[in-house]
Design an enzyme around this catalytic site. Structure first.
Site, PDB file in Angstrom:
ATOM      1  N   GLU A 167       0.809  -1.224   0.000  1.00  0.00           N
ATOM      2  CA  GLU A 167       0.000   0.000   0.000  1.00  0.00           C
ATOM      3  C   GLU A 167       0.843   1.276   0.000  1.00  0.00           C
ATOM      4  O   GLU A 167       0.806   2.047   0.973  1.00  0.00           O
ATOM      5  CB  GLU A 167      -0.944   0.003   1.209  1.00  0.00           C
ATOM      6  CG  GLU A 167      -1.911  -1.165   1.246  1.00  0.00           C
ATOM      7  CD  GLU A 167      -3.018  -0.996   2.282  1.00  0.00           C
ATOM      8  OE1 GLU A 167      -2.970  -0.041   3.075  1.00  0.00           O
ATOM      9  OE2 GLU A 167      -3.948  -1.825   2.283  1.00  0.00           O
ATOM     10  N   GLU A 366      -5.024  -8.667   1.043  1.00  0.00           N
ATOM     11  CA  GLU A 366      -5.696  -8.368   2.316  1.00  0.00           C
ATOM     12  C   GLU A 366      -7.182  -8.174   2.073  1.00  0.00           C
ATOM     13  O   GLU A 366      -7.570  -7.510   1.108  1.00  0.00           O
ATOM     14  CB  GLU A 366      -5.186  -7.065   2.958  1.00  0.00           C
ATOM     15  CG  GLU A 366      -3.825  -7.142   3.553  1.00  0.00           C
ATOM     16  CD  GLU A 366      -3.377  -5.806   4.163  1.00  0.00           C
ATOM     17  OE1 GLU A 366      -4.235  -5.003   4.583  1.00  0.00           O
ATOM     18  OE2 GLU A 366      -2.161  -5.572   4.195  1.00  0.00           O
TER      19      GLU A 366
HETATM   20  C1  FCB Z   1      -4.285  -2.016   5.569  1.00  0.00           C
HETATM   21  C2  FCB Z   1      -2.904  -2.324   6.074  1.00  0.00           C
HETATM   22  C3  FCB Z   1      -2.858  -3.362   7.160  1.00  0.00           C
HETATM   23  C4  FCB Z   1      -4.012  -3.218   8.130  1.00  0.00           C
HETATM   24  C5  FCB Z   1      -5.327  -3.131   7.384  1.00  0.00           C
HETATM   25  C6  FCB Z   1      -6.531  -3.028   8.265  1.00  0.00           C
HETATM   26  O1  FCB Z   1      -4.319  -0.725   5.068  1.00  0.00           O
HETATM   27  O2  FCB Z   1      -2.078  -2.767   5.014  1.00  0.00           O
HETATM   28  O3  FCB Z   1      -1.613  -3.284   7.783  1.00  0.00           O
HETATM   29  O4  FCB Z   1      -3.791  -2.149   8.956  1.00  0.00           O
HETATM   30  O5  FCB Z   1      -5.297  -2.035   6.517  1.00  0.00           O
END
Ligand code: FCB
Length: 459
Positions: A167, A366
């Protein structure tokens, strides 16, 4: 359980974490301070002054955590490597003890039959590099390439899947413009330069990973699904501005070999302020990716708005004439995020529509949710909202596959409750509960649900 989504053979089921959020052992075995140590130790920056000093104590308890992964049945585990463990000041020779930790973790995973997926940078920049300008300066990108070469040199033979950056939008814009992440700066051009240098660092790391012969290398982006608040031209144009800043700033150089054009860059600064760009950068950044990592949590409703700061000289890079509005009539998670699984499908199909064959295979690196879950009297955690979230989002993902998007894997965020950055320990994303007083781990109902979903895919 009925109506569970079914994924093709070979689809990778995983779970994800990140170093600063779980490891603790902040000053152990030669680890140097990172920008998140500094930030979290600065009064007022994090929820109740929480820090990652101890976190989930994963540094010492990793065998127990790998056992949880094994019982969960995942194919792959995504973790991140703390740069300041490997190079305490971000440059120079490797700290062997830091490398040894990751080597032990990787061996433990392989023994459990789990494929390691390593992220080189999940936000814990060595503080010494921040002191020299951080991602605002090109030198940091160059140091990142060297660090990547050291790590890959030690682990490439055992780690098949590599992610350069997690990110970068958060690193550049939350870190250097909004100021809600480390290092907490609020700048205009500084954040734009950071965005570019992160991309250059990604390119240099890709070269290092290739040179080490890794099987698969890619990058993880948090791409936003921006939807207009109304159908007016003004709101639709605001969506273009939001898309440029959140998405195109990354995907155009990575996947189309160019920077956002004047037409896309209603923001302007990317076009006019480019003194940090060098010839050859686009070739470096646009090297072929084996996969694109996508993190998805929620859609964002965008409306037209005036600049928040009228004085251009004091304007930050995120002040781009739009604002977020609440998503109407949907459930919200403990983060206050709207639960809209269709947006997950739409994000992926839109990506495919825009980039076509230039879009590499995708891994969802994620997806998950923070909920208000508490242990019941019997000690179990009945996180029905998380189960519903995962169920609906995996179903939405399956729909994206049906629509022709080449998605190869899914990593739930997160294996463990952990240090949720500026929100500290107040927000719990884990499928395993962590009691921070005792470090006891308790698999939640969502863990058992995910375990059954994975088991249903085994022959
Ligand atoms: C993302 C991050 C991760 C976590 C999630 C909820 O932005 O990559 O580390 O904090 O959100």
């Amino acid at each position: 359980m009925t109506d569970l989504p079914v994924f093709p053979e070979g689809f990778v089921f995983g779970a994800a974490t990140a170093s600063y959020q779980i490891e603790g052992a902040a000053a152990e075995d030669g680890r140097g301070p990172s920008i998140w140590d500094t930030y979290s130790h600065t009064p007022g920056r994090t929820h109740e002054g929480d820090t990652g000093d101890v976190a989930c104590d994963h540094y010492h308890r990793y065998p127990e955590d790998v056992a949880l992964l094994r019982d969960l049945g995942v194919d792959s585990y995504r973790f991140s490597i703390a740069w300041p463990r490997v190079q305490p000041t971000g440059q120079g020779p490797a700290n062997q003890k830091g490398l040894d930790f990751y080597s032990r973790l990787v061996d433990e995973l392989l023994e459990a039959g789990i494929e390691p997926a390593a992220t080189l940078y999940h936000w814990d920049l060595p503080q010494a590099l921040e002191d020299r300008g951080g991602w605002r300066v090109r030198e940091t990108a160059e140091r990142f390439g060297e660090y990547a070469a050291i790590v890959a040199g030690h682990l490439a033979d055992r780690v098949p899947r590599w992610i350069t950056l997690n990110e970068p939008w958060c690193s550049a814009f939350l870190g250097y413009s909004v100021g809600r992440h480390a290092p907490g700066a609020q700048e205009g051009t500084g954040a734009l330069a950071a965005a570019h240098h992160l991309l250059v660092g990604h390119g240099l790391a890709m070269k290092a990973l290739r040179a080490a012969g890794v099987r698969e290398a890619g990058i993880t982006l948090n791409l936003d699904r921006n939807v207009p608040a109304t159908d007016t031209l003004a709101d639709r144009e605001a969506v273009v501005r939001a898309d440029t800043q959140h998405n195109l700033v990354w995907t155009q150089p990575l996947l189309a070999g160019r920077y956002p054009t004047t037409e896309e860059d209603t923001w302007g600064e990317l076009i006019t302020r480019q003194d940090f760009r060098r010839e050859g950068d686009l070739d470096l950044i646009g090297q072929p990716l084996d996969f694109l990592g996508v993190n998805y949590y929620r859609p964002i409703v965008v409306a037209d708005a005036p600049h928040r700061e009228p004085d251009p000289a004091r304007r930050v890079a995120t002040d781009n004439r739009y604002e977020e509005r609440p998503f109407p009539d949907v459930r919200r998670t403990a983060m206050g995020w709207p639960v809209v699984p269709e947006s997950f499908t739409d994000l992926l199909t839109a990506l495919k529509d825009r980039y076509g064959d230039a879009l590499p295979p995708i891994h969802i690196t994620e997806n998950g949710t923070a909920e208000h879950d508490e242990p019941a009297a019997d000690g179990a955690v009945h996180d029905t909202d998380r189960v519903a979230y995962l169920h609906s989002h995996l179903t939405a993902l399956r729909e994206a596959l049906d629509a022709g998007v080449d998605v190869r894997g899914y990593y739930v965020w997160s294996l463990l409750d952990n240090f949720e950055w500026a929100l500290g320990y107040a927000k719990r994303f884990g499928v395993v509960r962590v009691d921070y007083d005792t470090q006891e781990r308790t698999p939640k109902d969502s863990y058992h649900w995910y375990r059954r979903l994975i088991a249903a895919h085994r022959g």
